[in-house]
Scaffold this active site. Structure first.
Site, PDB file in Angstrom:
ATOM      1  N   GLY A 157       0.815  -1.212   0.000  1.00 30.35           N
ATOM      2  CA  GLY A 157       0.000   0.000   0.000  1.00 30.35           C
ATOM      3  C   GLY A 157       0.842   1.252   0.000  1.00 30.35           C
ATOM      4  N   GLY A 216      -0.447   5.093  -0.761  1.00 25.51           N
ATOM      5  CA  GLY A 216      -1.425   5.782   0.075  1.00 25.51           C
ATOM      6  C   GLY A 216      -0.831   6.982   0.783  1.00 25.51           C
ATOM      7  N   GLN A 217      -1.670   7.654   1.563  1.00 28.12           N
ATOM      8  CA  GLN A 217      -1.241   8.866   2.255  1.00 28.12           C
ATOM      9  C   GLN A 217      -0.053   8.609   3.175  1.00 28.12           C
ATOM     10  OE1 GLN A 217      -3.787  10.356   5.371  1.00 28.12           O
ATOM     11  NE2 GLN A 217      -3.320  12.489   4.913  1.00 28.12           N
ATOM     12  N   LEU A 218      -0.120   7.548   3.952  1.00 31.42           N
ATOM     13  CA  LEU A 218       0.972   7.218   4.869  1.00 31.42           C
ATOM     14  C   LEU A 218       2.176   6.665   4.123  1.00 31.42           C
ATOM     15  CD1 LEU A 218       1.831   7.070   7.843  1.00 31.42           C
ATOM     16  CD2 LEU A 218       0.781   4.803   7.951  1.00 31.42           C
ATOM     17  N   ARG A 258      -2.325  -2.044  -7.883  1.00 36.36           N
ATOM     18  CA  ARG A 258      -2.310  -1.698  -9.300  1.00 36.36           C
ATOM     19  C   ARG A 258      -1.055  -0.899  -9.611  1.00 36.36           C
ATOM     20  NH1 ARG A 258      -7.390   2.540  -9.203  1.00 36.36           N
ATOM     21  NH2 ARG A 258      -6.560   3.972  -7.633  1.00 36.36           N
ATOM     22  N   TYR A 266     -14.596  -1.047   9.123  1.00 35.25           N
ATOM     23  CA  TYR A 266     -13.175  -0.698   9.218  1.00 35.25           C
ATOM     24  C   TYR A 266     -12.676  -0.897  10.651  1.00 35.25           C
ATOM     25  CZ  TYR A 266      -9.077   2.458   9.252  1.00 35.25           C
ATOM     26  OH  TYR A 266      -7.835   3.006   9.394  1.00 35.25           O
ATOM     27  N   LYS A 276      -9.937  -3.519  12.248  1.00 33.13           N
ATOM     28  CA  LYS A 276      -8.769  -3.066  12.999  1.00 33.13           C
ATOM     29  C   LYS A 276      -8.636  -3.830  14.318  1.00 33.13           C
ATOM     30  CE  LYS A 276      -6.774   0.204  10.518  1.00 33.13           C
ATOM     31  NZ  LYS A 276      -5.392   0.072  10.006  1.00 33.13           N
ATOM     32  N   ILE A 281      -4.276  11.589  10.383  1.00 35.94           N
ATOM     33  CA  ILE A 281      -2.966  12.042   9.909  1.00 35.94           C
ATOM     34  C   ILE A 281      -3.136  13.206   8.946  1.00 35.94           C
ATOM     35  CG2 ILE A 281      -0.843  11.388   8.720  1.00 35.94           C
ATOM     36  CD1 ILE A 281      -1.238   9.985  11.411  1.00 35.94           C
TER      37      ILE A 281
END
Length: 319
Positions: free
Chosen positions: A8, A11-13, A36, A140, A144, A170
């Site tokens: 991943g 992504g943002q992180l 992808r 979600y 978690k 974040i």
């Protein structure tokens, strides 16, 4: 020298973490991956297309690159998870289990980001302790909690060196948000500079724990570099920096941009935000491996505006 796989990574992180890891260990020692092909990536970097729910593909990448550490960031976020609950369960649960199974087989170190989404409507809102009620109201959040339990299980039953943080919202200037409930705290900066107005999808008094991306990266690197004996919690550590309301964020932005205005139009994400704590107690992380944050609200707002304005000027210069 570490050979690191980041799932991943787009992504943002992941976008910021990859940069930090390459600075520490060198570009050739960090392999990016995602489900992808990316729209662009450096010719100097290594990128693998990976569906984390497909264990043979994961194993093949680990063996080919001789990976010894995985930063497992791949997952479906809170708002998108409510829209696609089946996919959220599949990617978040089966993906992590594949990573933990691979870690057991190949003796890998693993980082997994958990979230304040593990908490729910019956969790104490203020000074939320490390061990408390976890009754999430979203798919979600359910994934978690399950992932934290899986991490604890694999650590204590199989000796997997897995480490985790319950990250708050974040805030980052380098990547757009990706479908989370705390996205308003990033979108608002772009809107303030672009149009001078923003429509916020939570109420003005909505207070949530937040963290600036540089602090989040420091926290991740800090827990991964800590001696194994210092890591007392193998499910996930509470981690915190600042807590503020949407209205307080608006007011701080207005100290720099006095003409900025914000209207409020809560949507389905309001109920998700209402189920989360407002202030997190992260004393265990501070005591066990020395966590300390650096950015308060004023520092976050000042730096975000400066960084985004610099980026806008650079884009205009090359337009």
């Amino acid at each position: 020298m570490h050979k690191i796989l980041v799932t991943g990574s787009g992504g943002q992180l992941g976008s910021d973490l990859v940069i930090a890891l390459r600075r520490l260990y060198g570009t050739s020692h960090v392999i990016e991956s995602g489900w992808r092909e990316p729209s662009h990536h450096s010719n100097l970097s290594t990128y693998e297309t990976l569906d984390v729910t497909h264990r043979p593909s994961l194993d093949a990448i680990i063996q080919h690159h001789q990976v010894d550490t995985i930063y497992h960031l791949a997952g479906v976020l809170s708002a998108k998870g409510e829209q696609q609950p089946d996919r959220c369960w599949d990617v978040n649960i089966n993906g992590l289990r594949n990573v933990l199974e691979a870690a057991k087989t190949f003796q890998l170190q693993v980082f997994f980001p958990s979230s304040i989404a593990v908490f729910g409507p019956h969790t104490p809102k203020f000074d939320t302790t490390q061990i408390t009620i976890e009754d999430p109201s979203t798919m979600y959040g359910i994934t978690k909690v399950t992932r934290e339990l899986l991490c604890h299980y694999y650590a204590h039953h199989f000796g997997v060196d897995v480490r985790s943080l319950r990250l708050p919202g974040i805030i980052s200037y380098s990547a757009f948000p990706g479908g989370g409930t705390t996205d308003f705290a990033v979108e608002i900066f772009h809107a303030a500079l672009a149009s001078g107005t923003y429509t916020c999808f939570v109420r003005p008094e909505t207070r949530l724990p937040m963290m600036y991306m540089p602090d989040a990266i420091r926290a991740i690197l800090g827990i991964m570099q800590a001696d194994a004996s210092a890591i007392k919690i193998r499910s996930s550590y509470n981690i915190a920096a600042v807590s503020f309301s949407a209205a307080e964020l608006v007011a701080e932005i207005q100290t720099h941009l006095p003409q900025f205005t914000c209207r409020y139009a809560p949507d389905f994400r309001q109920a998700i935000a209402d189920s989360w704590p407002s202030v997190i107690d992260d004393s265990k992380a501070r005591a066990d491996w020395g966590w300390q944050h650096q950015y308060d609200l004023a520092a976050i707002v000042k730096d975000m505006l400066q960084q985004l304005e610099a980026t806008r000027r650079e884009v205009c210069r090359h337009a």
